[in-house]
Scaffold this motif. Structure first.
Motif, PDB file in Angstrom:
ATOM      1  N   LYS A  45       7.847   5.572  16.221  1.00 28.71           N
ATOM      2  CA  LYS A  45       7.150   6.639  15.505  1.00 28.71           C
ATOM      3  C   LYS A  45       6.156   6.023  14.525  1.00 28.71           C
ATOM      4  O   LYS A  45       6.410   4.976  13.942  1.00 28.71           O
ATOM      5  N   ILE A  46       5.015   6.678  14.354  1.00 27.27           N
ATOM      6  CA  ILE A  46       4.014   6.176  13.436  1.00 27.27           C
ATOM      7  C   ILE A  46       4.409   6.500  12.002  1.00 27.27           C
ATOM      8  O   ILE A  46       5.273   7.335  11.749  1.00 27.27           O
ATOM      9  N   CYS A  47       3.764   5.819  11.072  1.00 26.04           N
ATOM     10  CA  CYS A  47       4.135   5.934   9.661  1.00 26.04           C
ATOM     11  C   CYS A  47       3.368   7.055   8.964  1.00 26.04           C
ATOM     12  O   CYS A  47       2.169   7.242   9.194  1.00 26.04           O
ATOM     13  N   LYS A  48       4.055   7.740   8.088  1.00 25.78           N
ATOM     14  CA  LYS A  48       3.416   8.691   7.193  1.00 25.78           C
ATOM     15  C   LYS A  48       2.612   7.929   6.138  1.00 25.78           C
ATOM     16  O   LYS A  48       2.965   6.802   5.759  1.00 25.78           O
ATOM     17  N   ASP A  49       1.546   8.527   5.659  1.00 24.20           N
ATOM     18  CA  ASP A  49       0.772   7.953   4.561  1.00 24.20           C
ATOM     19  C   ASP A  49       1.717   7.685   3.389  1.00 24.20           C
ATOM     20  O   ASP A  49       2.370   8.606   2.900  1.00 24.20           O
ATOM     21  N   PRO A  50       1.848   6.425   2.931  1.00 21.73           N
ATOM     22  CA  PRO A  50       2.775   6.117   1.831  1.00 21.73           C
ATOM     23  C   PRO A  50       2.578   6.982   0.597  1.00 21.73           C
ATOM     24  O   PRO A  50       3.528   7.251  -0.143  1.00 21.73           O
ATOM     25  N   ASN A  51       1.349   7.437   0.364  1.00 25.93           N
ATOM     26  CA  ASN A  51       1.089   8.281  -0.797  1.00 25.93           C
ATOM     27  C   ASN A  51       1.662   9.687  -0.647  1.00 25.93           C
ATOM     28  O   ASN A  51       1.746  10.429  -1.626  1.00 25.93           O
ATOM     29  N   MET A  52       2.034  10.033   0.591  1.00 26.62           N
ATOM     30  CA  MET A  52       2.604  11.361   0.858  1.00 26.62           C
ATOM     31  C   MET A  52       4.124  11.320   0.954  1.00 26.62           C
ATOM     32  O   MET A  52       4.776  12.340   1.131  1.00 26.62           O
ATOM     33  N   VAL A  53       4.720  10.121   0.859  1.00 26.31           N
ATOM     34  CA  VAL A  53       6.162   9.960   0.983  1.00 26.31           C
ATOM     35  C   VAL A  53       6.858  10.415  -0.292  1.00 26.31           C
ATOM     36  O   VAL A  53       6.369  10.180  -1.405  1.00 26.31           O
ATOM     37  N   SER A  54       8.004  11.087  -0.144  1.00 35.37           N
ATOM     38  CA  SER A  54       8.805  11.516  -1.288  1.00 35.37           C
ATOM     39  C   SER A  54      10.254  11.112  -1.072  1.00 35.37           C
ATOM     40  O   SER A  54      10.640  10.675   0.018  1.00 35.37           O
TER      41      SER A  54
END
Length: 232
Positions: A45-54
């Motif tokens: 799976k591709i990564c979510k934008d780190p700035n959008m991670v919670s």
């Protein structure tokens, strides 16, 4: 020359081992993007934008979901229920090479013969008494049969199922049983043998299965006509 050849073989072996399981993360985390939101397809799976991670990306259960303290519904013909926590339920597991499950069993409930193509499983019994086992891969000697390893487990017992080998658990007690298991992949996969062989869509040609199992064609047609229950 012989030394160089040996070194080359060792390097190739190490490279092969590196890619034999889940890839190691190249950053602190790689929270998975939902498949239906992904713009590209990759091996995993591709990564979510780190700035959008919670913090919620690393938490199970999500909103309005039961946790692993809640028993699974075993009201099915097999009398068991698997509650998985892998990358599909907990996106923060992506690339971390680990996941877990809770499995509930009614009295005489069965987790039928299956395999995890990408993970070793280590299981601990919390409640009940289970008969468990796994079968080895085909021996090099065609005259030797696949070997079965079995044990009867009680609360506190731990058992390991090696990666890729067919295994099962059967509740031999008159009370409910509960186990938790860790798996060495964020997405271990599962192939339930009977479901895959007799319940595929489209079905496998009966001539193939009749020859493979050395039984009457009517037996194969009967088995292919059954509903093969998925407990995951």
């Amino acid at each position: 020359m012989a030394v160089r050849l040996l070194i080359s073989v060792l390097i190739i072996s190490l490279v092969s081992l590196t890619y034999a399981s889940d890839p190691a993360p190249l950053q602190d985390f790689c929270v998975a993007v939902k498949d239906d939101e992904a713009k590209v397809f990759v091996n995993g799976k591709i990564c979510k934008d780190p700035n959008m991670v919670s913090a919620d990306d690393f938490l199970f259960p999500g909103p309005n979901m039961p946790g692993l303290n809640v028993p699974g519904n075993t009201s099915n013909p097999l009398g068991s229920k698997v509650t998985p926590v892998n990358v599909n339920q907990l996106p923060g597991l992506n690339t971390l090479g680990i996941s877990l499950v809770r499995i509930d069993y009614a009295p005489y409930g069965l987790n039928p013969p299956h395999t995890h193509p990408r993970a070793t499983e280590v299981l601990v019994v919390v409640e009940g008494t289970l008969y468990v086992g796994f079968v080895t891969s085909n021996p090099a000697d065609p005259n030797v049969k696949n070997k079965l390893f079995t044990k009867t487990l009680n609360p506190g017992d731990v058992f390991v199922f090696p990666e890729g080998l067919i295994h099962f658990q059967f509740n031999v007690g008159k009370t409910n049983a509960v186990v938790f298991a860790g798996l060495s992949s964020q997405n271990p996969g599962v192939i339930t043998i009977a479901n895959a062989v007799f319940g595929s869509n489209p079905p496998i040609n009966p001539d193939v299965l009749t020859k493979a199992f050395q039984v009457d064609a009517n037996v194969i047609k009967y088995l292919q006509g059954q509903f093969w229950w998925n407990i995951d």
